[in-house]
Scaffold this motif. Structure first.
Motif, mmCIF file in Angstrom:
data_model
loop_
_atom_site.group_PDB
_atom_site.id
_atom_site.type_symbol
_atom_site.label_atom_id
_atom_site.label_comp_id
_atom_site.label_asym_id
_atom_site.label_seq_id
_atom_site.Cartn_x
_atom_site.Cartn_y
_atom_site.Cartn_z
ATOM 1 N N GLU A 3 -5.960 18.675 -3.765
ATOM 2 C CA GLU A 3 -7.100 19.209 -4.509
ATOM 3 C C GLU A 3 -6.418 20.378 -5.556
ATOM 4 N N THR A 4 -5.363 21.161 -4.865
ATOM 5 C CA THR A 4 -4.485 22.193 -5.535
ATOM 6 C C THR A 4 -3.793 21.455 -6.697
ATOM 7 N N LEU A 5 -2.935 20.458 -6.462
ATOM 8 C CA LEU A 5 -2.210 19.903 -7.450
ATOM 9 C C LEU A 5 -3.073 19.249 -8.621
ATOM 10 N N ILE A 6 -4.302 18.373 -8.189
ATOM 11 C CA ILE A 6 -5.202 17.967 -9.276
ATOM 12 C C ILE A 6 -5.404 19.228 -10.081
ATOM 13 N N GLN A 7 -5.937 20.285 -9.423
ATOM 14 C CA GLN A 7 -6.316 21.318 -10.355
ATOM 15 C C GLN A 7 -5.247 21.583 -11.285
ATOM 16 N N TYR A 8 -4.056 22.018 -10.731
ATOM 17 C CA TYR A 8 -2.834 22.290 -11.360
ATOM 18 C C TYR A 8 -2.626 21.357 -12.623
ATOM 19 N N ASN A 36 -1.764 19.872 5.224
ATOM 20 C CA ASN A 36 -2.860 19.957 4.967
ATOM 21 C C ASN A 36 -3.036 19.073 3.598
ATOM 22 N N THR A 37 -3.147 18.089 3.528
ATOM 23 C CA THR A 37 -2.983 16.895 2.573
ATOM 24 C C THR A 37 -4.272 16.953 1.475
ATOM 25 N N THR A 38 -5.286 17.582 2.147
ATOM 26 C CA THR A 38 -6.567 17.675 1.293
ATOM 27 C C THR A 38 -6.321 18.913 0.255
ATOM 28 N N LEU A 39 -5.964 19.877 1.055
ATOM 29 C CA LEU A 39 -5.922 21.389 0.298
ATOM 30 C C LEU A 39 -4.950 21.213 -0.534
ATOM 31 N N CYS A 40 -3.844 20.622 -0.315
ATOM 32 C CA CYS A 40 -2.562 20.228 -1.471
ATOM 33 C C CYS A 40 -2.941 19.498 -2.323
ATOM 34 N N ARG A 100 7.007 26.102 -9.424
ATOM 35 C CA ARG A 100 7.800 25.080 -9.861
ATOM 36 C C ARG A 100 9.180 25.144 -9.149
ATOM 37 N N SER A 101 9.852 24.054 -9.109
ATOM 38 C CA SER A 101 11.151 23.728 -8.524
ATOM 39 C C SER A 101 12.295 24.618 -9.182
ATOM 40 N N GLN A 102 13.129 24.806 -8.483
ATOM 41 C CA GLN A 102 14.346 25.678 -9.039
ATOM 42 C C GLN A 102 15.326 24.703 -9.660
ATOM 43 N N SER A 103 15.233 23.519 -9.357
ATOM 44 C CA SER A 103 16.264 22.414 -9.759
ATOM 45 C C SER A 103 16.178 22.355 -11.270
ATOM 46 N N GLY A 104 15.148 22.515 -11.856
ATOM 47 C CA GLY A 104 14.884 22.452 -13.415
ATOM 48 C C GLY A 104 14.323 20.855 -13.493
ATOM 49 N N SER A 105 14.229 20.064 -12.519
ATOM 50 C CA SER A 105 13.603 18.744 -12.682
ATOM 51 C C SER A 105 12.185 18.784 -13.173
ATOM 52 N N GLY A 106 11.406 19.940 -13.160
ATOM 53 C CA GLY A 106 10.068 19.903 -13.610
ATOM 54 C C GLY A 106 9.104 19.645 -12.309
ATOM 55 N N SER A 107 9.608 19.338 -11.378
ATOM 56 C CA SER A 107 8.825 19.233 -9.979
ATOM 57 C C SER A 107 8.254 20.479 -9.460
ATOM 58 N N VAL A 108 7.088 20.461 -8.845
ATOM 59 C CA VAL A 108 6.166 21.340 -8.409
ATOM 60 C C VAL A 108 5.922 20.896 -6.884
ATOM 61 N N TYR A 109 5.628 22.387 -6.367
ATOM 62 C CA TYR A 109 5.096 22.269 -4.706
ATOM 63 C C TYR A 109 3.980 23.345 -4.473
ATOM 64 N N ALA A 110 3.001 22.402 -3.727
ATOM 65 C CA ALA A 110 1.749 22.994 -3.545
ATOM 66 C C ALA A 110 2.055 23.731 -2.073
ATOM 67 N N SER A 111 2.256 25.174 -1.928
ATOM 68 C CA SER A 111 2.436 25.782 -0.931
ATOM 69 C C SER A 111 1.182 26.811 -0.527
ATOM 70 N N TRP A 112 0.928 26.946 0.908
ATOM 71 C CA TRP A 112 -0.306 27.370 1.427
ATOM 72 C C TRP A 112 0.018 28.271 2.726
ATOM 73 N N LEU A 113 -0.725 29.323 2.974
ATOM 74 C CA LEU A 113 -0.598 30.226 3.889
ATOM 75 C C LEU A 113 -1.981 30.883 4.303
ATOM 76 N N GLN A 151 5.262 18.366 -1.452
ATOM 77 C CA GLN A 151 5.704 17.686 -3.005
ATOM 78 C C GLN A 151 4.548 16.810 -3.592
ATOM 79 N N PRO A 152 4.838 16.635 -4.682
ATOM 80 C CA PRO A 152 3.711 15.929 -5.445
ATOM 81 C C PRO A 152 3.256 14.569 -4.732
ATOM 82 N N ASP A 153 3.950 14.266 -3.967
ATOM 83 C CA ASP A 153 3.736 12.726 -3.015
ATOM 84 C C ASP A 153 3.066 13.243 -1.871
#
Length: 275
Positions: free
Chosen positions: A247-252, A241-245, A168-181, A191-193
């Motif tokens: 799929e992860t955001l859809i799962q979320y 890695n748009t595919t991975l991100c 989740r974003s620190q800004s309080g906007s409700g936005s989220v990020y898909a991070s991978w390593l 970002q969601p887009d």
């Protein structure tokens, strides 16, 4: 008459003395601080810098006097920063043996290499100390600041050679990020887009740091594994890695709607103040 030359008997070689373990550079040393610090955006009040000194065998103090060994000057502005530096310079001019060092030198001096928690696993202070050498110090500091200020529900998929999660974003906007390593140091954050996180800027961002530190602190990955992967990422540039991100955001989103059984790992601020 032929002279006989008798070779002198060689004395048996003395057994080599075992090498003494090197003492930590900071052991027994006294540290004071001036200014604000990238590695500790919350300032001295959260005691992180003090605990770093203590973990390395030193002592932190607020006093500026001739008993001081180091004055650590942070990269940021801070109350009485210049005054404290000038006070130490005056003491040095009078013969005091005090070194003025910057934030990077401080992190090197206090870096703990081998402490474990009794099970053979790295303890958390050692993990954080070494993590500062793996990435941008400011981003590590901001990630720790985020984890101290709020609870996080980290939705993560951890595989043997890859981890991915939603932060989740620190800004309080409700936005989220898909991070991978990945274990070979490839990484990214979207970002969601599916556009790159603005915090990447050529190195791992604070969202990925939150994910890695949070999972390590809650034993979802080992601290040794987290460090190895972050070290591998140190000299790499972010990737897409748009595919991975996607799929992860859809799962979320499915988990948020109750359609997908994906349980998050929850962090609590107290676990990070303990450092």
């Amino acid at each position: 008459m032929t002279r006989r030359v008798v070779a002198a008997a060689k004395k048996p070689a003395k057994p080599a003395k075992p090498a003494k373990p090197k003492a930590r550079v900071s052991a027994g040393k006294r540290f004071a601080f001036a200014g604000g610090f990238d590695c500790c955006p919350a300032g001295l009040d959260d005691t992180m810098l003090v605990k770093m000194v203590e973990a390395a065998g030193g002592t932190a103090t607020t006093d500026i006097d001739v008993t001081l060994d180091y004055l650590v000057v942070g990269n940021r502005r801070g109350e009485k920063k210049i005054a404290r530096v000038n006070e130490v310079k005056r003491l040095v001019d009078k013969g005091a043996d005090i070194m003025i060092i910057d934030e990077g030198k401080f992190l090197t001096l206090t870096r703990v290499k081998t402490s474990t928690d009794g099970t053979g696993e790295l303890d958390f202070p050692t993990f954080i100390s070494q993590l500062y050498a793996c990435g941008d110090r400011g981003k590590v500091g901001r990630a720790l600041d985020m984890l101290r200020k709020d609870r996080f529900q980290l939705y993560a998929n951890v595989l043997p050679a890859q981890l991915v999660g939603v932060v989740r974003s620190q800004s309080g906007s409700g936005s989220v990020y898909a991070s991978w390593l990945t274990q070979d140091g490839h990484y990214g954050c979207s970002q969601p887009d599916l556009e790159d996180c603005m915090g990447l800027q050529g190195s791992t961002c604070k969202h990925l740091m939150v994910l890695v530190v949070g999972l390590a602190r809650t034993n979802q990955i080992t601290m040794a594994q987290a460090l190895a992967w972050m070290r591998a990422a140190k000299d790499e540039s972010p990737r897409k890695n748009t595919t991975l991100c996607a799929e992860t955001l859809i799962q979320y989103k499915g988990a948020q709607a109750g359609e997908v059984d994906w349980r998050p790992t929850e962090t609590i601020p107290e676990d990070f103040y303990a450092f």
